[in-house]
Design a protein around this motif. Structure first.
Motif, short mmCIF file in Angstrom:
data_model
loop_
_atom_site.label_atom_id
_atom_site.label_comp_id
_atom_site.label_asym_id
_atom_site.label_seq_id
_atom_site.Cartn_x
_atom_site.Cartn_y
_atom_site.Cartn_z
N UNK B 5 13.63 37.13 30.32
CA UNK B 5 12.38 37.32 31.07
C UNK B 5 11.97 36.11 31.89
N UNK B 7 11.50 34.56 35.51
CA UNK B 7 11.37 35.04 36.89
C UNK B 7 12.58 34.54 37.67
N UNK B 8 13.12 35.41 38.52
CA UNK B 8 14.40 35.11 39.18
C UNK B 8 14.38 33.79 39.92
N UNK B 9 13.26 33.54 40.59
CA UNK B 9 13.21 32.29 41.38
C UNK B 9 13.13 31.05 40.49
N UNK B 10 12.89 31.26 39.22
CA UNK B 10 12.76 30.10 38.33
C UNK B 10 14.04 29.76 37.57
N UNK B 233 21.70 36.16 42.46
CA UNK B 233 20.35 35.76 42.90
C UNK B 233 19.64 34.92 41.85
N UNK B 234 20.10 34.93 40.62
CA UNK B 234 19.47 34.10 39.61
C UNK B 234 20.08 32.69 39.62
#
Lengths: 149, 774
Positions: B5, B7-10, B233-234
């Motif tokens: 869980x 966030x993808x940008x993190x 993307x991760x």
């Protein structure tokens, strides 16, 4: 980035429900702009021996880690949200939801789910539905945690 | 790192970040040819055209896909075979200008609902074998190429300078551009091109680009791979999967292709426009649920990928160690899957195509490189998969970090971990015997368990080292056998028997000594000793479910045909039997996984709108399988002598091997050959090896007889014109070629069975020219 700490989830007062399915109709209006109950509704009321039970997403977010394209995110209000424009319809979230709350209707490839919008709560003539705020750590769940060893 | 869980940008990998002047690199491109095409729609799984690119002439063209082509060749690898047949000659070799590099898809490729549906199938004439080699590979290139408009891409000719070929599905153009400034090695090049060609500076945009590249070692070896990228993307890196076997990356670099790039405008869950999307989603979701519920108790692919096999293979004496001399090793527990699980980044959708929930493509992020030009950099290592771990155990490398190092450099240099590992293990064994030594190895101390030397070999190949050994070693085990023999450095028989190659290609990583059917699974193959046609060890050796030659032959008919089918459709084999329904063991034929076979019937019908049965699926494969074998015959190979395998694949070559498993082999002499126990006890080991050798060689010949008969071939392994006609082929050139070859074999006395049959045993047919009656 600020992370949500709470989320609103649906609470069901079974003793008040009369099985009218107004909630399902309201929900399919939100997701598919139709008044059909059943497969186009994210909330489902199921008749049991003793009365009725509710079947809906509890925002645990296990599906967040299943989405290959980032179409599933937890929004500022804590709700797990599916962006249909990003979704590539793989059904990974549908298949992996342990409670079957990520739904798929035949009319389109992208799934849909409860977004805690409250339409069903407002539609219920018996006040059998309620949105309650819960702490996120109490509901979150992840896939396959520590099962590799 | 907190798991789950995020966030993808993190997400953070901790990898070294690069700053490149991409604008400068891009400005240095000179467009040599640009071709505009009408963007179209994929209908029921087919784009209905293929792309032809000739690098010598600069020609770019479209070819239509006809209904006849779909009927005879289905798609994917089948289309590749058809296009190659139309374009090459029997004299075409891997480096001939007319040799083609094919990237194909298949009608089910690009489906997001059914796990394992994003495979591209690549074909070319292989430098290792000089026959056709097909590789099944993940990554986004194939699906994107189809959604950009083409079922296959066919590249002929050679460029004069390094080029990239770009399919721009947004603009509807295909261009050949010079690319002088980009890196060659994949982990850098693939990122440069992904960023360069993404329409916007966002991860979502980068995810719509896929790159096929190789590396420096591909230029100087026969082990070149095609690295197919899939942007994560991760992790924010283009990750890679390999079309690994047979040196297709060597062909890529020989054509002076730096990379192929495809960009897709958009795609969604129904970009294939299936005939019945509802049925497709249903069968796909059913499998997702099965994986969710059962994978953790079955293969644990989602957590550790194919590496889960290491401990199983070790337990069954099947994990190749010290060049397949042994099947298990005391140190093996150091590389069991839990050791890699500690290193893998967890809780990320790790499919190499969208929607694959089997998600076996694991990575180690932020890995610090220990040697070579990238020493000290932090990188993402894709893998290791079982085969890479097995390649390392074969070299007696038992440290997970060195396995990652080998994995990383093989990938970025564009080298097949299997071929490099198996060949190096052979060199190490020769080193142990003194047949090779430090001087003969250009200063490398290639002993078992010396990862520094194994890595140094890779670095020197990548640098284009001119050492005599380095140059021949890079061409693989077959060429090194010949080189050692030319020098007369050792016992020729030992060298032939110990070097694990067949047809010029190195074996993949399973010990087959106790499974005759699996020996056939490696030897009686189209492209060489790769287990993608059949994996029968458990069925044969552990469960003894196929005891007779006929039963083994049936398995070596059915499974190669079944597994070929995945390549015709653009699918991965893993979701077929690396997860099984709970009640699978209770079905009449559990090894076929009947429920999943039915899934695939439903899948193909839902996509194409056809009405096929499970028998039709096998027929689709049988057409292409025989066509490919016939093309190998046309190229001068594809016959019995080419299906030879070294004795190391059949039994103990050395006394040490025999003694290490003495009980087993003695028992084999008593039970299988009927020798009295007392006699066996008195015999010296050398004698026992000789008897076992004769026996097992003959068993293999008898198996070959049975398999050829079952497949509809002559005793020399030639597909007969009668069989080809039965399969619906009427190509006159093909039928005449086969007829002529069979006639020539007749003159040379090759149309006879090779097994020696004793009393009470029968060859598959006593009739001469049995095929003429079909």
């Amino acid at each position: 980035m600020d992370h949500p700490t709470t989320v609103k989830i649906l609470k069901f007062h079974a003793e008040k429900c009369n099985g009218c399915l107004e909630c399902e109709k309201a929900c399919s209006q939100v997701h598919f702009k139709t008044k059909d109950d059943g497969e186009k509704s994210a909330i489902r009321i199921i008749k049991t021996e003793k009365g009725y039970s509710m079947h809906v997403c509890d925002q645990r977010g296990l599906c967040l880690d299943m989405c290959p394209v980032g179409a599933l995110t937890r929004r500022k209000n804590g709700v797990v949200w599916l962006d249909v424009n990003t979704c590539i319809g793989c059904q990974a979230c549908v298949g992996f939801c342990p409670i079957g709350a990520m739904r798929k209707a035949d009319v389109r490839i992208e799934p849909f789910k409860c977004i805690s919008c409250g339409s069903c709560v407002r539609a219920c003539p018996e006040k059998a539905l309620e949105l309650v705020e819960v702490k996120l750590p109490d509901v979150t769940q992840v896939v396959y945690h520590k099962l590799g060893a | 790192m907190v798991e789950g869980q995020i966030a993808i940008e993190e997400y953070k990998t901790g990898n070294t970040e690069h700053t490149w002047d991409l604008q400068k690199m891009f400005s240095a491109h000179k467009v040599l040819t640009k071709y505009s095409y009408k963007k179209g729609q994929v209908i029921k799984g087919y784009a209905n055209r293929t792309l032809y690119v000739n690098l010598s002439t600069g020609q770019i063209a479209e070819k239509p896909v006809t209904e006849q082509m779909k009927k005879q060749f289905t798609g994917g690898r089948g289309f590749g075979l058809k296009l190659m047949w139309d374009s090459m000659k029997p004299t075409t070799r891997w480096d001939s200008p007319e040799n083609e590099l094919l990237i194909t898809t298949g009608p089910l490729c690009g489906t997001t609902q059914y796990a394992g549906s994003g495979k591209s199938i690549c074909l070319s004439v292989s430098p290792s074998t000089n026959i056709l080699c097909d590789c099944n590979v993940g990554g986004f290139f194939g699906p994107y190429m189809k959604f950009a408009g083409f079922d296959a891409m066919e590249i002929q000719g050679k460029a004069k300078q390094d080029v990239v070929v770009v399919i721009d599905g947004e603009k509807g153009t295909v261009s050949i551009e010079t690319a002088p400034l980009e890196e060659i090695n994949t982990h850098l090049l693939s990122e440069q091109l992904t960023r360069m060609y993404a329409s916007e500076d966002t991860d979502k945009s980068r995810q719509k680009v896929s790159v096929v590249s190789s590396g420096h070692a591909a230029e100087n070896s026969y082990w070149g791979v095609l690295n197919f990228s899939f942007y994560d993307i991760r992790r924010k890196v283009p990750r890679i999967k390999q079309a690994g076997r047979g040196g297709l990356g060597t062909v890529l670099r020989d054509k002076k292709i730096k990379a192929l790039v495809v960009k897709v405008e958009r795609f969604d869950g129904v970009s294939n426009h299936p005939a019945n999307p509802v049925a497709l989603a249903k069968v796909g979701t059913k499998l997702h649920k099965e994986i969710r519920d059962l994978d953790r108790y079955q293969c644990n692919m989602r957590a550790v990928g194919t590496g889960h096999l290491v401990e199983i293979m070790d337990a069954y004496d099947l994990l190749p160690t010290e060049n397949y001399r042994f099947g298990s090793f005391p140190k093996a527990s150091k590389i069991y899957s839990p050791k890699f699980y500690e290193l893998f980044t967890k809780i990320i959708p790790d499919g190499c195509w969208h929607g694959c929930t089997m998600a076996c493509a694991k990575t180690v992020d932020g890995y610090t490189v220990m040697t070579g030009p990238y020493k000290g950099e932090k990188v993402t290592v894709d893998g290791p998969e079982y085969e890479t771990i097995g390649a390392c155990s074969n070299m007696s490398i038992w440290d997970p970090l060195w396995i990652l190092e080998f994995n990383f450099y093989c990938d970025t240099y564009g080298v097949d971990t299997i071929s490099a590992g198996t060949a190096t293990a052979f060199y190490m064994e020769m080193y142990e015997y003194g047949i090779l030594n430090k001087e003969r190895c250009d200063g490398l101390e290639l002993c078992f368990g010396n990862p520094d030397a194994a890595l140094e070999l890779l670095h020197r190949i990548a640098k284009g080292d001119e050492g005599e050994f380095i140059k021949v070693a890079a061409k693989g085990a077959r060429r090194v056998k010949d080189w050692i023999n030319r020098h007369g450095w050792g016992d020729k028989q030992l060298i032939e028997d110990a070097g694990m190659e067949s047809k010029g290609l190195e074996f993949s990583e399973y010990v087959t000594k106790e499974s005759l059917a699996m020996q056939g699974g490696y030897g009686l193959t189209l492209k060489g000793p790769q287990h993608d046609e059949a994996w029968l060890i458990f069925m044969d050796m552990v469960n003894n479910a196929i005891p007779t030659f006929q039963m083994k032959a049936e398995a070596l008919h059915y499974f190669p045909m079944w597994r070929t089918w995945f390549g015709l459709n653009g699918l991965c084999k893993l979701p077929w039997n690396d997860v099984e329904p709970v009640d699978n063991a209770q079905t009449p034929e559990p090894s076929k996984v009947p429920e999943h076979v039915q899934n695939y019937v439903d899948f193909q019908n839902a996509m194409t709108g056809w009405n096929v049965t499970k028998e039709d699926l096998i027929l689709q494969s049988e057409r292409c399988y025989n066509w490919q074998r016939a093309m190998n015959v046309w190229l001068g190979r594809g016959q019995r002598k080419d299906d030879w395998i070294p004795f190391r694949a059949m039994g103990p070559v050395t006394e040490m091997e025999y003694v290490s498993r003495k009980e087993r082999y003695d028992k084999s002499l008593v039970e299988k050959l009927g020798m009295p126990q007392k006699d066996v006890e008195k015999m010296i080991t050398q004698e026992k090896i000789r008897i076992l050798y004769e026996h097992r060689r003959n068993q293999y010949e008898k198996l070959t007889d049975a398999v050829y008969y079952r497949r509809g071939w002559t005793p020399n392994g030639i597909p007969t014109p009668q069989k080809m006609k039965q399969l619906g082929f009427s190509d006159k050139k093909m039928l005449k070629m086969l007829q002529d070859k069979i006639a020539a074999d007749e003159k040379n006395g090759l149309n006879v069975w090779s097994g020696k049959y004793s009393k009470g045993e029968q060859s598959p047919s006593s009739e001469k020219h049995y095929w003429e009656k079909w």
